[in-house]
Design a protein around this motif. Structure first.
Motif, PDB file in Angstrom:
ATOM      1  N   PHE A  61       1.840   2.535   9.082  1.00 11.61           N
ATOM      2  CA  PHE A  61       3.270   2.487   9.372  1.00 11.61           C
ATOM      3  C   PHE A  61       4.100   2.307   8.106  1.00 11.61           C
ATOM      4  O   PHE A  61       5.196   2.868   7.974  1.00 11.61           O
ATOM      5  CB  PHE A  61       3.576   1.358  10.353  1.00 11.61           C
ATOM      6  N   MET A  62       3.576   1.524   7.159  1.00 12.00           N
ATOM      7  CA  MET A  62       4.323   1.256   5.937  1.00 12.00           C
ATOM      8  C   MET A  62       4.633   2.549   5.183  1.00 12.00           C
ATOM      9  O   MET A  62       5.741   2.722   4.653  1.00 12.00           O
ATOM     10  CB  MET A  62       3.523   0.317   5.036  1.00 12.00           C
ATOM     11  N   ILE A  68      11.252   6.987   5.400  1.00 19.18           N
ATOM     12  CA  ILE A  68      12.462   6.964   6.239  1.00 19.18           C
ATOM     13  C   ILE A  68      13.518   6.039   5.632  1.00 19.18           C
ATOM     14  O   ILE A  68      14.717   6.349   5.658  1.00 19.18           O
ATOM     15  CB  ILE A  68      12.106   6.521   7.673  1.00 19.18           C
ATOM     16  N   GLY A  69      13.100   4.898   5.079  1.00 18.11           N
ATOM     17  CA  GLY A  69      14.049   3.991   4.451  1.00 18.11           C
ATOM     18  C   GLY A  69      14.757   4.639   3.282  1.00 18.11           C
ATOM     19  O   GLY A  69      15.973   4.478   3.089  1.00 18.11           O
ATOM     20  N   ASP A  80      11.777  -4.321   4.802  1.00 14.33           N
ATOM     21  CA  ASP A  80      10.660  -4.414   5.744  1.00 14.33           C
ATOM     22  C   ASP A  80       9.407  -3.762   5.184  1.00 14.33           C
ATOM     23  O   ASP A  80       8.297  -4.270   5.356  1.00 14.33           O
ATOM     24  CB  ASP A  80      11.041  -3.751   7.067  1.00 14.33           C
ATOM     25  N   ALA A  81       9.588  -2.606   4.527  1.00 11.55           N
ATOM     26  CA  ALA A  81       8.431  -1.915   3.962  1.00 11.55           C
ATOM     27  C   ALA A  81       7.776  -2.761   2.869  1.00 11.55           C
ATOM     28  O   ALA A  81       6.543  -2.860   2.792  1.00 11.55           O
ATOM     29  CB  ALA A  81       8.857  -0.555   3.396  1.00 11.55           C
ATOM     30  N   ALA A  82       8.615  -3.391   2.024  1.00  7.46           N
ATOM     31  CA  ALA A  82       8.067  -4.264   0.988  1.00  7.46           C
ATOM     32  C   ALA A  82       7.354  -5.462   1.609  1.00  7.46           C
ATOM     33  O   ALA A  82       6.298  -5.897   1.136  1.00  7.46           O
ATOM     34  CB  ALA A  82       9.194  -4.743   0.067  1.00  7.46           C
ATOM     35  N   HIS A  83       7.957  -5.988   2.692  1.00  4.91           N
ATOM     36  CA  HIS A  83       7.322  -7.102   3.387  1.00  4.91           C
ATOM     37  C   HIS A  83       5.995  -6.654   3.984  1.00  4.91           C
ATOM     38  O   HIS A  83       4.995  -7.393   3.958  1.00  4.91           O
ATOM     39  CB  HIS A  83       8.252  -7.638   4.470  1.00  4.91           C
ATOM     40  N   ALA A  88      -0.031  -6.287   4.041  1.00  2.00           N
ATOM     41  CA  ALA A  88      -1.296  -5.604   3.769  1.00  2.00           C
ATOM     42  C   ALA A  88      -2.070  -6.337   2.677  1.00  2.00           C
ATOM     43  O   ALA A  88      -3.292  -6.534   2.774  1.00  2.00           O
ATOM     44  CB  ALA A  88      -1.021  -4.153   3.355  1.00  2.00           C
ATOM     45  N   PHE A  89      -1.338  -6.761   1.641  1.00  2.00           N
ATOM     46  CA  PHE A  89      -1.969  -7.501   0.555  1.00  2.00           C
ATOM     47  C   PHE A  89      -2.538  -8.828   1.064  1.00  2.00           C
ATOM     48  O   PHE A  89      -3.654  -9.221   0.692  1.00  2.00           O
ATOM     49  CB  PHE A  89      -0.949  -7.749  -0.551  1.00  2.00           C
TER      50      PHE A  89
END
Length: 358
Positions: A61-62, A68-69, A80-83, A88-89
């Motif tokens: 999803f990321m 899209i962002g 949200d993507a960075a979060h 994942a990390f």
């Protein structure tokens, strides 16, 4: 007996948060200086397959969210993507730490590498704090200088993110969250779920009203959640690294209970700490009256610790009062912490003291 009922009540309240282990005891030094009850369990199985499935969902999803962002110009989606990247990390780090922590003790690492999970939790907490600083800066900047946002893209992407995060949160919630390592990964995912909810609301507001600042406001709300979760992880992991008493255990109350057992005259040099999440260890010097059975006292105290506090890794040094190594006053060159003295040695406090069965 009243004491047994109290033990059972304490057990039900505390053992929910403690990892279970099994123990054995051995004695040494002419039968009077005793005690090693060893807990050997590794953190009770945060399931690697559950964490792996959550990791796969998040990575897939990321990748789409970043695209899209960028196309929609949404800071909230990029946040949200960075979060999610930190999610994942965090999960990957949790998986690595679980493997390291499961290695048996050897060489100079007499506890093994159990604290790898605590270092992982601290790193997760620090990551959340650093991201908070960045997104607060970006959020404030966009409040002052609004950036055009495609609200419709933000709204639908956030809804999809909510579904993905619900699935990932459910998967990790089934793992062993008594581990700070797993709890760190869970907090990342849970906070990301809240973040997507805020982003979806912001996207709907931008889409229906054109109020672009809603996107920046949502990113600031996400940052606040990240700060709270990061602080909690750093605090809890720091307590373990500093060898503080586990949450839910009061050393003064524990020492008083040990000193109140039959035949016990005094307890000092009492230390209780967590080696890693859910793995509590305890050591203490116990003085027994001259007619008491040191072996029996040790077994009684170990049972109390196991039932009432869930502590199975214990080292109890038990001596008779008046022996060369335990004369009741100056037997320790440098005793640490308070002395817990039995009611029988304090005037006017004999009521309720169980008799010593010689």
């Amino acid at each position: 007996m009243t004491g047994d009922r109290e033990d059972e009540t304490s057990r039900r309240a505390l053992l929910r948060r403690r990892a279970r282990g099994h123990g054995h005891a051995s004695g040494h030094r002419h039968g009077h200086r005793h005690g090693h009850g060893h807990g050997h369990t590794v953190s009770a199985g945060a399931d690697r397959r559950l964490l792996g499935a959550a990791l796969a969902l998040i990575l897939a999803f990321m990748a789409g969210e970043v695209v899209i962002g960028y196309l929609s110009g949404s800071l909230a989606l990029i946040t949200d993507a960075a979060h999610m990247m930190t999610d994942a990390f965090a999960i990957a780090l949790a998986l690595v730490a679980m493997r390291i922590a499961a290695r048996p003790p050897k060489g100079g690492f007499t506890y093994g590498l159990r604290r790898a999970e605590i270092l992982s939790a601290q790193l997760n907490g620090l990551t959340l704090i650093l991201l908070t600083v960045y997104f607060v800066y970006e959020g404030v900047r966009r409040l002052l200088e609004p950036h055009p946002v495609e609200g419709q893209f933000v709204f639908w992407t956030a809804l999809a993110g909510i579904a993905v995060n619900i699935a990932a949160t459910w998967l990790i919630s089934r793992a062993d969250r008594t581990s700070l390592n797993v709890e760190g990964a869970f907090q990342h995912i849970l906070n990301d779920l809240f973040a997507f909810i805020a982003t979806a609301i912001a996207g709907l507001v931008v889409w229906t009203t054109g109020f672009d600042r809603a996107d920046a406001i949502a990113s600031l709300l996400v940052a606040a959640l990240m700060l709270k979760a990061g602080y909690g992880l750093l605090r809890d992991a720091g307590r373990v690294l500093m060898e503080a008493a586990p949450a839910g255990i009061d050393p003064s109350e524990l020492g008083a209970r040990l000193a109140g057992r039959p035949c016990v005259e005094e307890v000092h040099d009492l230390h209780v700490w967590e080696v890693s999440s859910g793995y509590t260890a305890l050591s203490a010097h116990v003085l027994v009256d001259s007619g008491g059975d040191c072996h029996a006292v040790r077994r009684d105290l170990q049972e109390l610790l196991r039932v009432s506090y869930g502590i199975t890794h214990t080292t109890l040094e038990v001596d008779h009062v008046g022996e060369p190594s335990g004369d009741g006053d100056d037997h320790c060159d440098d005793p640490h912490g308070p002395r817990h003295v039995s009611d029988a040695r304090v005037p006017h406090r004999h009521a309720g003291r169980a008799p010593c069965d010689h």
